[in-house]
Write a protein that holds these residues in place. Structure first.
Motif, mmCIF file in Angstrom:
data_model
loop_
_atom_site.group_PDB
_atom_site.id
_atom_site.type_symbol
_atom_site.label_atom_id
_atom_site.label_comp_id
_atom_site.label_asym_id
_atom_site.label_seq_id
_atom_site.Cartn_x
_atom_site.Cartn_y
_atom_site.Cartn_z
ATOM 1 N N GLN A 77 0.832 -1.204 0.000
ATOM 2 C CA GLN A 77 0.000 0.000 0.000
ATOM 3 C C GLN A 77 0.869 1.257 0.000
ATOM 4 O OE1 GLN A 77 -2.421 -0.603 3.499
ATOM 5 N NE2 GLN A 77 -4.151 -1.379 2.309
ATOM 6 N N LEU A 78 1.945 1.239 0.792
ATOM 7 C CA LEU A 78 2.847 2.397 0.838
ATOM 8 C C LEU A 78 3.511 2.639 -0.505
ATOM 9 C CD1 LEU A 78 4.775 2.175 4.227
ATOM 10 C CD2 LEU A 78 3.222 3.972 3.482
ATOM 11 N N SER A 79 3.896 1.574 -1.188
ATOM 12 C CA SER A 79 4.574 1.754 -2.486
ATOM 13 C C SER A 79 3.631 2.365 -3.522
ATOM 14 C CB SER A 79 5.166 0.447 -2.988
ATOM 15 O OG SER A 79 4.158 -0.489 -3.250
ATOM 16 N N GLY A 80 2.328 2.259 -3.303
ATOM 17 C CA GLY A 80 1.361 2.880 -4.202
ATOM 18 C C GLY A 80 1.161 4.364 -3.933
ATOM 19 N N CYS A 81 1.606 4.845 -2.784
ATOM 20 C CA CYS A 81 1.485 6.266 -2.435
ATOM 21 C C CYS A 81 2.730 7.004 -2.912
ATOM 22 C CB CYS A 81 1.344 6.440 -0.929
ATOM 23 S SG CYS A 81 -0.095 5.624 -0.237
ATOM 24 N N ASP A 82 2.546 8.231 -3.394
ATOM 25 C CA ASP A 82 3.704 8.973 -3.885
ATOM 26 C C ASP A 82 4.132 10.117 -2.968
ATOM 27 O OD1 ASP A 82 1.505 10.512 -4.375
ATOM 28 O OD2 ASP A 82 2.102 11.114 -6.388
ATOM 29 N N ASN A 83 3.493 10.236 -1.816
ATOM 30 C CA ASN A 83 3.822 11.339 -0.915
ATOM 31 C C ASN A 83 4.151 10.836 0.492
ATOM 32 O OD1 ASN A 83 1.249 10.468 -0.423
ATOM 33 N ND2 ASN A 83 0.398 12.490 -0.049
ATOM 34 N N VAL A 84 4.854 9.750 0.582
ATOM 35 C CA VAL A 84 5.182 9.147 1.878
ATOM 36 C C VAL A 84 6.270 9.980 2.559
ATOM 37 C CG1 VAL A 84 5.987 7.061 3.034
ATOM 38 C CG2 VAL A 84 4.621 6.871 0.967
ATOM 39 N N PRO A 85 6.039 10.427 3.788
ATOM 40 C CA PRO A 85 7.032 11.238 4.499
ATOM 41 C C PRO A 85 8.312 10.461 4.784
ATOM 42 C CG PRO A 85 4.892 11.411 5.552
ATOM 43 C CD PRO A 85 4.794 10.317 4.546
ATOM 44 N N ARG A 86 9.443 11.192 4.820
ATOM 45 C CA ARG A 86 10.745 10.579 5.069
ATOM 46 C C ARG A 86 11.148 10.632 6.536
ATOM 47 N NH1 ARG A 86 11.431 13.845 0.534
ATOM 48 N NH2 ARG A 86 12.602 15.384 1.720
ATOM 49 N N LYS A 87 10.488 11.444 7.327
ATOM 50 C CA LYS A 87 10.807 11.557 8.755
ATOM 51 C C LYS A 87 9.839 10.694 9.561
ATOM 52 C CE LYS A 87 12.724 16.137 8.277
ATOM 53 N NZ LYS A 87 12.623 17.544 8.662
ATOM 54 N N GLU A 88 10.357 10.157 10.678
ATOM 55 C CA GLU A 88 9.596 9.148 11.421
ATOM 56 C C GLU A 88 8.276 9.676 11.980
ATOM 57 O OE1 GLU A 88 10.155 5.729 14.847
ATOM 58 O OE2 GLU A 88 11.730 7.224 14.571
ATOM 59 N N LYS A 89 8.289 10.837 12.608
ATOM 60 C CA LYS A 89 7.058 11.354 13.231
ATOM 61 C C LYS A 89 5.965 11.561 12.179
ATOM 62 C CE LYS A 89 5.249 15.044 16.098
ATOM 63 N NZ LYS A 89 5.511 16.332 16.733
ATOM 64 N N GLN A 90 6.317 12.215 11.079
ATOM 65 C CA GLN A 90 5.346 12.443 10.012
ATOM 66 C C GLN A 90 4.921 11.127 9.367
ATOM 67 O OE1 GLN A 90 8.151 14.161 10.479
ATOM 68 N NE2 GLN A 90 7.714 16.335 10.332
ATOM 69 N N PHE A 91 5.866 10.177 9.273
ATOM 70 C CA PHE A 91 5.559 8.872 8.703
ATOM 71 C C PHE A 91 4.510 8.157 9.554
ATOM 72 C CE2 PHE A 91 6.263 4.289 8.494
ATOM 73 C CZ PHE A 91 6.134 4.069 7.132
ATOM 74 N N ARG A 92 4.669 8.209 10.869
ATOM 75 C CA ARG A 92 3.705 7.558 11.769
ATOM 76 C C ARG A 92 2.314 8.166 11.609
ATOM 77 N NH1 ARG A 92 5.344 4.212 15.561
ATOM 78 N NH2 ARG A 92 7.551 3.832 15.800
ATOM 79 N N ASN A 93 2.234 9.483 11.524
ATOM 80 C CA ASN A 93 0.930 10.134 11.311
ATOM 81 C C ASN A 93 0.343 9.740 9.955
ATOM 82 O OD1 ASN A 93 0.986 11.450 13.780
ATOM 83 N ND2 ASN A 93 1.950 13.276 12.924
ATOM 84 N N PHE A 94 1.191 9.641 8.965
ATOM 85 C CA PHE A 94 0.750 9.249 7.630
ATOM 86 C C PHE A 94 0.156 7.844 7.641
ATOM 87 C CE2 PHE A 94 1.579 7.300 3.480
ATOM 88 C CZ PHE A 94 1.031 8.244 2.623
ATOM 89 N N THR A 95 0.817 6.911 8.348
ATOM 90 C CA THR A 95 0.309 5.539 8.381
ATOM 91 C C THR A 95 -1.024 5.448 9.118
ATOM 92 O OG1 THR A 95 1.657 5.041 10.332
ATOM 93 C CG2 THR A 95 2.562 4.444 8.182
ATOM 94 N N VAL A 96 -1.198 6.294 10.139
ATOM 95 C CA VAL A 96 -2.485 6.304 10.847
ATOM 96 C C VAL A 96 -3.603 6.679 9.889
ATOM 97 C CG1 VAL A 96 -3.837 7.538 12.601
ATOM 98 C CG2 VAL A 96 -1.536 6.754 13.141
ATOM 99 N N ASN A 97 -3.361 7.695 9.097
ATOM 100 C CA ASN A 97 -4.405 8.196 8.206
ATOM 101 C C ASN A 97 -4.527 7.405 6.902
ATOM 102 O OD1 ASN A 97 -5.133 10.339 9.943
ATOM 103 N ND2 ASN A 97 -3.328 11.456 9.255
ATOM 104 N N SER A 98 -3.405 7.037 6.296
ATOM 105 C CA SER A 98 -3.452 6.408 4.977
ATOM 106 C C SER A 98 -3.611 4.896 5.035
ATOM 107 C CB SER A 98 -2.186 6.740 4.190
ATOM 108 O OG SER A 98 -2.124 8.124 3.978
ATOM 109 N N LEU A 99 -2.969 4.266 6.015
ATOM 110 C CA LEU A 99 -3.062 2.808 6.126
ATOM 111 C C LEU A 99 -4.076 2.369 7.181
ATOM 112 C CD1 LEU A 99 0.737 1.883 5.972
ATOM 113 C CD2 LEU A 99 -0.886 2.070 4.098
ATOM 114 N N ARG A 100 -4.714 3.332 7.821
ATOM 115 C CA ARG A 100 -5.728 3.070 8.855
ATOM 116 C C ARG A 100 -5.148 2.243 10.013
ATOM 117 N NH1 ARG A 100 -7.910 6.627 6.236
ATOM 118 N NH2 ARG A 100 -9.663 6.344 4.850
ATOM 119 N N LEU A 101 -3.923 2.590 10.410
ATOM 120 C CA LEU A 101 -3.282 1.903 11.529
ATOM 121 C C LEU A 101 -3.554 2.690 12.806
ATOM 122 C CD1 LEU A 101 0.133 0.881 9.952
ATOM 123 C CD2 LEU A 101 -1.765 -0.609 10.529
ATOM 124 N N LYS A 102 -4.581 2.275 13.531
ATOM 125 C CA LYS A 102 -4.968 2.967 14.766
ATOM 126 C C LYS A 102 -5.057 1.954 15.893
ATOM 127 C CE LYS A 102 -7.545 6.384 12.169
ATOM 128 N NZ LYS A 102 -8.826 6.958 11.830
#
Length: 166
Positions: A77-102
């Protein structure tokens, strides 16, 4: 500037750039004819350097291929996204919203994904550094040979050195 009386301009088939004309001592471009035989320069296509985001996207794709089965679907799923953050904090927020990891169980998955991506990123960085070292080492022997060659002294120089010492 050149003037062409009558129809002589038709026989003029090559042009030079301003840099070539006015900066002759600095200019180093080679004149090559294109396929049509005119004097126009061929466009040289150099390998385009990747932006940091493009390099990160490639890292994600490589990581998705080598991902353990527990996170394989998330990596795809991540490889299909083109705006994945490179920093850990932003990456974690991105996964919560984009991958529905809550939730509490999602933290473990996010940790596992980030660790896998970090490991692949480091591996890719090491590969690039090794490739650069190989490239530099293949260029250095040529330069070293040039520096190592002694300059020959002619017999006239030797005799003048001997006279100067006396």
């Amino acid at each position: 500037s050149q003037s062409f009386p009558g129809d002589e301009y038709r026989s003029h088939t090559s042009c030079i750039s301003e840099a070539e004309r006015y900066e002759k001592t600095i200019y180093r471009g080679a004149r090559k004819l294109d396929d049509s035989g005119t004097g126009h320069r061929q466009q040289q296509h150099k390998a385009k350097k990747l932006t940091p985001q493009e390099a990160w996207q490639q890292t994600i794709e490589i990581a998705a291929e080598s991902a353990p089965s527990s996170i394989k679907s998330y990596m795809d799923q991540l490889s299909g996204c083109d705006n994945v953050p490179r920093k850990e904090k932003q990456f974690r927020n991105f996964t919560v919203n984009s991958l529905r990891l809550k939730g509490p169980s999602a933290e473990k998955i996010k940790d596992e994904i980030w660790k896998h991506l970090s490991k692949v990123r480091e591996d890719e960085k090491q590969k690039r550094e090794e490739a650069q070292k190989k490239q530099q080492s293949s260029q250095q022997p040529k330069d070293a040979k040039k520096e190592a060659e002694p300059t020959s002294i002619s017999d006239d120089d030797k005799s003048s050195n001997n006279v100067a010492k006396e």
